[in-house]
Design a protein around this motif. Structure first.
Motif, PDB file in Angstrom:
ATOM      1  N   ASN A   1       0.774  -1.032  -0.139  1.00 37.93           N
ATOM      2  CA  ASN A   1      -0.005  -0.067   0.086  1.00 37.93           C
ATOM      3  C   ASN A   1       0.800   1.302   0.051  1.00 37.93           C
ATOM      4  OD1 ASN A   1      -1.927  -1.740   0.401  1.00 37.93           O
ATOM      5  ND2 ASN A   1      -1.935  -1.494   2.565  1.00 37.93           N
TER       6      ASN A   1
ATOM      7  N   ASN B   1      -1.812  -4.390   7.553  1.00 37.98           N
ATOM      8  CA  ASN B   1      -1.199  -5.476   8.433  1.00 37.98           C
ATOM      9  C   ASN B   1      -0.784  -6.537   7.461  1.00 37.98           C
ATOM     10  OD1 ASN B   1      -2.156  -3.896  10.590  1.00 37.98           O
ATOM     11  ND2 ASN B   1      -4.151  -5.111  10.380  1.00 37.98           N
ATOM     12  N   HIS B   2      -0.019  -6.109   6.306  1.00 34.27           N
ATOM     13  CA  HIS B   2       0.680  -6.961   5.647  1.00 34.27           C
ATOM     14  C   HIS B   2       1.911  -7.697   6.276  1.00 34.27           C
ATOM     15  CE1 HIS B   2      -1.888  -7.008   2.109  1.00 34.27           C
ATOM     16  NE2 HIS B   2      -1.778  -5.701   1.763  1.00 34.27           N
ATOM     17  N   TYR B   3       2.642  -6.687   6.938  1.00 32.18           N
ATOM     18  CA  TYR B   3       3.725  -7.002   7.805  1.00 32.18           C
ATOM     19  C   TYR B   3       5.065  -7.133   6.834  1.00 32.18           C
ATOM     20  CZ  TYR B   3       0.617  -7.955  11.372  1.00 32.18           C
ATOM     21  OH  TYR B   3      -0.567  -8.263  12.224  1.00 32.18           O
ATOM     22  N   GLU B   4       4.938  -6.832   5.569  1.00 27.98           N
ATOM     23  CA  GLU B   4       6.099  -6.864   4.509  1.00 27.98           C
ATOM     24  C   GLU B   4       7.167  -5.877   5.037  1.00 27.98           C
ATOM     25  OE1 GLU B   4       5.609  -9.012   2.298  1.00 27.98           O
ATOM     26  OE2 GLU B   4       7.575  -8.588   1.332  1.00 27.98           O
TER      27      GLU B   4
ATOM     28  N   GLY C   1       0.171   5.393   1.837  1.00 23.40           N
ATOM     29  CA  GLY C   1      -1.014   4.744   1.874  1.00 23.40           C
ATOM     30  C   GLY C   1      -1.292   4.459   3.183  1.00 23.40           C
ATOM     31  N   ASN C   2      -2.264   3.525   3.401  1.00 22.91           N
ATOM     32  CA  ASN C   2      -2.612   3.043   4.712  1.00 22.91           C
ATOM     33  C   ASN C   2      -2.146   1.616   4.988  1.00 22.91           C
ATOM     34  OD1 ASN C   2      -4.863   5.301   5.385  1.00 22.91           O
ATOM     35  ND2 ASN C   2      -5.576   4.483   3.273  1.00 22.91           N
TER      36      ASN C   2
ATOM     37  N   GLY D   1      -4.199 -11.631   2.109  1.00 18.02           N
ATOM     38  CA  GLY D   1      -4.193 -10.314   2.548  1.00 18.02           C
ATOM     39  C   GLY D   1      -4.281  -9.404   1.460  1.00 18.02           C
ATOM     40  N   ARG D   2      -3.399  -9.557   0.382  1.00 18.50           N
ATOM     41  CA  ARG D   2      -3.518  -8.627  -0.971  1.00 18.50           C
ATOM     42  C   ARG D   2      -4.462  -8.795  -1.809  1.00 18.50           C
ATOM     43  NH1 ARG D   2       0.417 -10.699  -4.027  1.00 18.50           N
ATOM     44  NH2 ARG D   2       0.854 -12.625  -2.976  1.00 18.50           N
TER      45      ARG D   2
ATOM     46  N   ASN E   1      -1.339   1.950  17.276  1.00 19.99           N
ATOM     47  CA  ASN E   1      -2.526   1.737  17.105  1.00 19.99           C
ATOM     48  C   ASN E   1      -3.208   1.971  18.742  1.00 19.99           C
ATOM     49  OD1 ASN E   1      -2.591   1.409  14.624  1.00 19.99           O
ATOM     50  ND2 ASN E   1      -2.664  -0.924  15.118  1.00 19.99           N
TER      51      ASN E   1
ATOM     52  N   GLN F   1      -4.307  -6.921  15.718  1.00 18.06           N
ATOM     53  CA  GLN F   1      -3.269  -6.009  15.629  1.00 18.06           C
ATOM     54  C   GLN F   1      -3.703  -4.610  15.329  1.00 18.06           C
ATOM     55  OE1 GLN F   1       0.106  -6.115  15.339  1.00 18.06           O
ATOM     56  NE2 GLN F   1       0.703  -4.438  13.825  1.00 18.06           N
ATOM     57  N   THR F   2      -4.816  -4.257  14.841  1.00 16.42           N
ATOM     58  CA  THR F   2      -5.425  -2.928  14.689  1.00 16.42           C
ATOM     59  C   THR F   2      -5.918  -2.501  16.170  1.00 16.42           C
ATOM     60  OG1 THR F   2      -6.249  -3.292  12.520  1.00 16.42           O
ATOM     61  CG2 THR F   2      -7.350  -1.690  13.625  1.00 16.42           C
TER      62      THR F   2
ATOM     63  N   ASN G   1      -4.933   3.305  -1.125  1.00 16.83           N
ATOM     64  CA  ASN G   1      -3.850   2.478  -1.163  1.00 16.83           C
ATOM     65  C   ASN G   1      -3.052   2.265  -2.572  1.00 16.83           C
ATOM     66  OD1 ASN G   1      -3.989   2.656   1.679  1.00 16.83           O
ATOM     67  ND2 ASN G   1      -4.833   0.487   1.718  1.00 16.83           N
TER      68      ASN G   1
ATOM     69  N   ASN H   1       7.216 -10.307  -2.487  1.00 16.15           N
ATOM     70  CA  ASN H   1       6.779 -10.331  -1.136  1.00 16.15           C
ATOM     71  C   ASN H   1       7.179 -11.487  -0.432  1.00 16.15           C
ATOM     72  OD1 ASN H   1       4.853  -8.180  -1.408  1.00 16.15           O
ATOM     73  ND2 ASN H   1       3.731  -9.208  -2.890  1.00 16.15           N
ATOM     74  N   LEU H   2       7.694 -11.032   0.583  1.00 19.49           N
ATOM     75  CA  LEU H   2       8.539 -12.018   1.762  1.00 19.49           C
ATOM     76  C   LEU H   2       7.322 -12.511   2.643  1.00 19.49           C
ATOM     77  CD1 LEU H   2      11.793  -9.858   2.385  1.00 19.49           C
ATOM     78  CD2 LEU H   2      11.489 -11.867   0.742  1.00 19.49           C
ATOM     79  N   ARG H   3       6.484 -11.365   3.053  1.00 15.76           N
ATOM     80  CA  ARG H   3       5.517 -11.835   4.009  1.00 15.76           C
ATOM     81  C   ARG H   3       4.243 -11.747   3.760  1.00 15.76           C
ATOM     82  NH1 ARG H   3       6.247 -10.956   9.862  1.00 15.76           N
ATOM     83  NH2 ARG H   3       4.574 -11.950  10.888  1.00 15.76           N
ATOM     84  N   ALA H   4       3.909 -10.676   3.135  1.00 14.55           N
ATOM     85  CA  ALA H   4       2.587 -10.423   2.791  1.00 14.55           C
ATOM     86  C   ALA H   4       1.848 -11.817   2.033  1.00 14.55           C
ATOM     87  CB  ALA H   4       2.321  -9.432   1.669  1.00 14.55           C
TER      88      ALA H   4
ATOM     89  N   HIS I   1      -7.018 -13.343   6.640  1.00 14.46           N
ATOM     90  CA  HIS I   1      -6.346 -11.977   7.075  1.00 14.46           C
ATOM     91  C   HIS I   1      -7.041 -11.182   7.694  1.00 14.46           C
ATOM     92  CE1 HIS I   1      -3.530  -8.673   6.113  1.00 14.46           C
ATOM     93  NE2 HIS I   1      -4.637  -7.892   6.048  1.00 14.46           N
TER      94      HIS I   1
ATOM     95  N   LEU J   1     -10.548   3.032   1.183  1.00 14.86           N
ATOM     96  CA  LEU J   1      -9.143   2.603   1.664  1.00 14.86           C
ATOM     97  C   LEU J   1      -8.120   2.050   0.609  1.00 14.86           C
ATOM     98  CD1 LEU J   1      -9.673   1.781   5.231  1.00 14.86           C
ATOM     99  CD2 LEU J   1      -8.313   3.670   4.577  1.00 14.86           C
TER     100      LEU J   1
ATOM    101  N   GLN K   1      -6.945 -12.036  11.854  1.00 17.45           N
ATOM    102  CA  GLN K   1      -5.473 -11.833  12.646  1.00 17.45           C
ATOM    103  C   GLN K   1      -5.518 -10.175  12.617  1.00 17.45           C
ATOM    104  OE1 GLN K   1      -2.372 -10.843  11.184  1.00 17.45           O
ATOM    105  NE2 GLN K   1      -2.896 -10.860   9.151  1.00 17.45           N
ATOM    106  N   SER K   2      -5.979  -9.757  11.615  1.00 16.36           N
ATOM    107  CA  SER K   2      -5.559  -8.209  11.298  1.00 16.36           C
ATOM    108  C   SER K   2      -6.525  -7.345  12.529  1.00 16.36           C
ATOM    109  CB  SER K   2      -6.169  -7.731  10.117  1.00 16.36           C
ATOM    110  OG  SER K   2      -5.523  -6.831   9.302  1.00 16.36           O
ATOM    111  N   PHE K   3      -7.662  -7.828  12.924  1.00 13.81           N
ATOM    112  CA  PHE K   3      -8.288  -6.665  13.936  1.00 13.81           C
ATOM    113  C   PHE K   3      -7.488  -6.864  15.459  1.00 13.81           C
ATOM    114  CE2 PHE K   3     -10.669  -9.255  16.878  1.00 13.81           C
ATOM    115  CZ  PHE K   3     -11.152 -10.678  16.258  1.00 13.81           C
TER     116      PHE K   3
END
Lengths: 247, 222
Positions: free
Chosen positions: A171, A216-219, A212-213, B99-100, A237, B178-179, B79, B92-95, B171, B75, B174-176
C-alpha cells in the motif's frame, strides 16, 4: 562473476523512465553491491556514457541512504541489511539482477535510482519530537525510566528512515516508520506528555504526504534493515485509541 | 483531522465492523447447523414470528456491511493511488495472498451476498423449490436447502463463495487483533495461525451442508 543488470534509468521527475540492460563483467564476489555499481559506472565513464545515478553515503550500513529495490525486494532481501552491506557473493555468476528505485507517490524520483524522501522528514516535523524548556542541565537520574521501557524506546529509535518499509508495503504506507518514532517517544516519560497529540498529527501528516494506509501485511518488517517490528504499529494503534479516550 | 478521516481511525472502523460481521457469520452458522438436528424449519418459523427483532437485526447488519464496504473500497483506492508506478519486479516476503486480495474477495462476497439473499431470503431465484410448506404448515426450509444444493451449480457457487469468505477471514481475523493494538512480538505468529484456524473452521462448517447433501448423506424424504 559476470552479471546482467536491468537498471531503472530516468532522466528526471517528469521523464517516463525505463529499464536498461547493462553487463557487469569481472565482478569480485567480495565487492559490495554498491562497489559493483561503481565498477559498472567506471565502464560507462570510459565509454563516454552517462553513469547510473544512485544514493549512497556511509557505506557501513547505518545511514539508510542506499535506496534500491533489488530483484523486487528493497535492499535486496538479505535479513537486516542495507544495499551497501549486501555483497556480490550472495549472487551467482550469470545472474540477472533488476534494480529499481523506491516506488511510492510520496517518494518522487529525482533521477535513476534516487528518490526524494523528504516526505519522511515532514512526518517527523509534524510531531516526531518532544518539547523541552531550555535551562540548566537536569540531573541525569532525576527521572527514572524502567529498563524494559528504555530498551523498547531504543529498539524503536534504531529506525534510520531509509524508507524500505514504504518501498516494500503493497500500500506504499509509511506506518512502520511513523510507528517507530511514536513508540520511541511514547515509551519515555519526557515524550509521554505530547503522546496523544503526536500519534494523531504524525499519522495525519503521513496521509497528507500521499502514503497509503497500513492493512497489516507486515511486509515492512520483513525488509527493515534495522529490524523494526510491526509490534510497534500495534503500539501506535494503542496510542491512537488512547488519544481518542476522554481523560 | 477527525477520527473518520484519519488512517488509524478508519482502520479501527474496518476492524470493529469486520468483527461484527464475523460475529454474524458465527451466529448464522449456528442457525444453519440446526439442519443437522431437524430444527431448521422451526428456527425459520421462530424468526419469522418476530418481525421487529428480525428487521432490527437486518437493519444493523445492513449498516455494518455498508460501512465496512464503503471504508474498504475507499481505503483500497487510496492505497492503490499511493503507488502510481508499479515495480517491474516485486517479491513479497511476508504479505499473503489472502491479505493482498482482500478487496477482491470482499467484492466477490458482496456479489454472492446479493445472490444469497435473492436465493434463500427472498426466494426469488428458485421459486419452484423455495416456497413449499411442511406438514406443520411452516415454510419448508429443509426442502429448499436440500433441493438447492442437489443442484451442482448452486452448490459450486456456494462453496466457491465460502472459499472467498475463508480467504477474507484468514487475513481479517488476525488483522483486527493488530488494529486494536493487542499484539506483541510474541503473540503475532499465534494470532496469525488462529486467524487462519477460525477461517478454516467456519469454512468447514458452512461447506459441510452442501457436501452432505451432494454426497447423499442428507436427503429429503417428502
Amino acid at each position: 562473476m559476470d552479471l546482467t543488470l536491468f537498471v531503472w534509468r530516468q532522466k528526471g521527475p517528469k521523464d517516463p523512465g525505463k529499464l536498461q540492460e547493462y553487463k557487469a563483467k569481472n565482478i569480485s564476489p567480495d565487492m559490495s553491491f554498491l562497489e559493483m555499481l561503481d565498477e559498472v559506472n567506471e565502464e560507462l565513464v570510459m565509454e563516454g556514457k552517462e553513469t547510473i545515478v544512485f544514493d549512497h553515503d556511509c557505506r557501513e550500513g547505518i545511514c539508510g541512504t542506499c535506496s534500491q529495490v533489488i530483484n523486487g525486494i528493497p535492499h535486496g532481501g538479505q535479513e537486516r541489511t542495507t544495499v551497501c552491506q549486501l555483497h556480490m557473493r550472495k549472487f551467482k555468476d550469470g545472474d540477472t539482477i533488476y534494480i529499481e528505485p523506491w516506488r511510492a507517490k510520496a517518494f518522487p524520483i529525482v533521477k535513476d535510482l534516487i528518490v526524494d524522501r523528504s516526505a519522511l522528514d515532514r512526518i517527523i516535523q509534524a510531531g516526531g519530537y518532544m518539547s523541552n524548556h531550555t535551562g540548566g542541565a537536569a540531573d541525569a537520574n532525576a527521572i527514572l525510566i524502567p529498563k524494559p521501557a528504555a530498551e523498547m524506546a531504543m529498539d524503536a529509535a534504531e529506525c534510520i528512515g531509509c524508507g524500505a518499509c514504504v518501498a516494500a508495503c503493497p500500500n506504499g504506507s509509511a506506518m512502520l516508520f511513523t510507528a517507530a518514532k511514536v513508540t520511541q517517544l511514547a515509551m519515555l516519560p519526557q515524550g509521554r506528555i505530547e503522546a496523544a497529540q503526536r500519534v494523531c498529527v504524525m499519522t495525519d501528516a503521513m496521509l497528507k504526504e500521499g502514503f497509503g494506509n497500513c492493512t497489516n501485511h507486515y511486509e515492512c518488517q520483513a525488509v527493515c534493515p534495522k529490524g523494526i517490528k510491526v509490534s510497534f504499529i500495534a503500539k501506535l494503534n494503542r496510542e491512537f485509541i488512547k488519544a481518542q479516550l476522554p481523560l | 483531522m477527525q477520527f473518520l478521516s484519519s488512517s488509524v481511525g478508519r482502520k479501527i472502523v474496518m476492524a470493529i465492523t469486520g468483527l461484527m460481521l464475523l460475529a454474524f457469520l458465527v451466529i448464522h452458522l449456528f442457525g444453519n447447523s440446526l439442519i443437522y438436528v431437524g430444527w431448521i424449519n422451526a428456527y425459520g418459523e421462530k424468526l419469522h414470528s418476530l418481525p421487529p427483532v428480525v428487521w432490527a437485526f437486518r437493519l444493523v447488519m445492513l449498516c455494518v456491511f455498508a460501512v465496512h464496504i464503503y471504508f474498504g473500497v475507499t481505503l483500497a483506492l487510496e492505497n492503490n493511488a499511493a503507488r502510481p508506478a508499479p515495480y517491474a519486479v516485486k517479491k513479497n516476503l511476508r504479505a499473503t495472498f489472502s491479505g493482498r486480495t482482500m478487496i477482491w474477495t470482499g467484492l466477490l462476497i458482496v456479489v454472492f451476498l446479493i445472490y444469497h439473499l435473492l436465493h434463500f431470503t427472498m426466494r426469488m431465484t428458485n421459486p419452484d423449490i423455495s416456497n413449499s410448506l411442511d406438514e406443520l404448515g411452516r415454510l419448508d426450509v429443509f426442502k429448499m436447502v436440500v433441493f438447492s444444493f442437489k443442484n451442482f451449480a448452486i452448490a459450486g457457487v456456494y462453496i466457491a463463495a465460502m472459499m472467498a469468505i475463508a480467504l477474507h477471514l484468514s487475513h481479517g481475523v488476525q488483522s483486527f487483533v493488530q488494529t486494536f493494538g493487542l499484539n506483541s512480538d510474541k503473540t503475532i505468529p499465534t494470532v496469525e495461525k488462529a486467524g487462519t484456524g477460525v477461517a478454516i473452521v467456519l469454512f468447514l462448517g458452512y461447506v459441510s451442508i452442501p457436501l452432505v447433501i451432494i454426497l447423499g448423506i442428507m436427503n429429503y424424504k417428502g
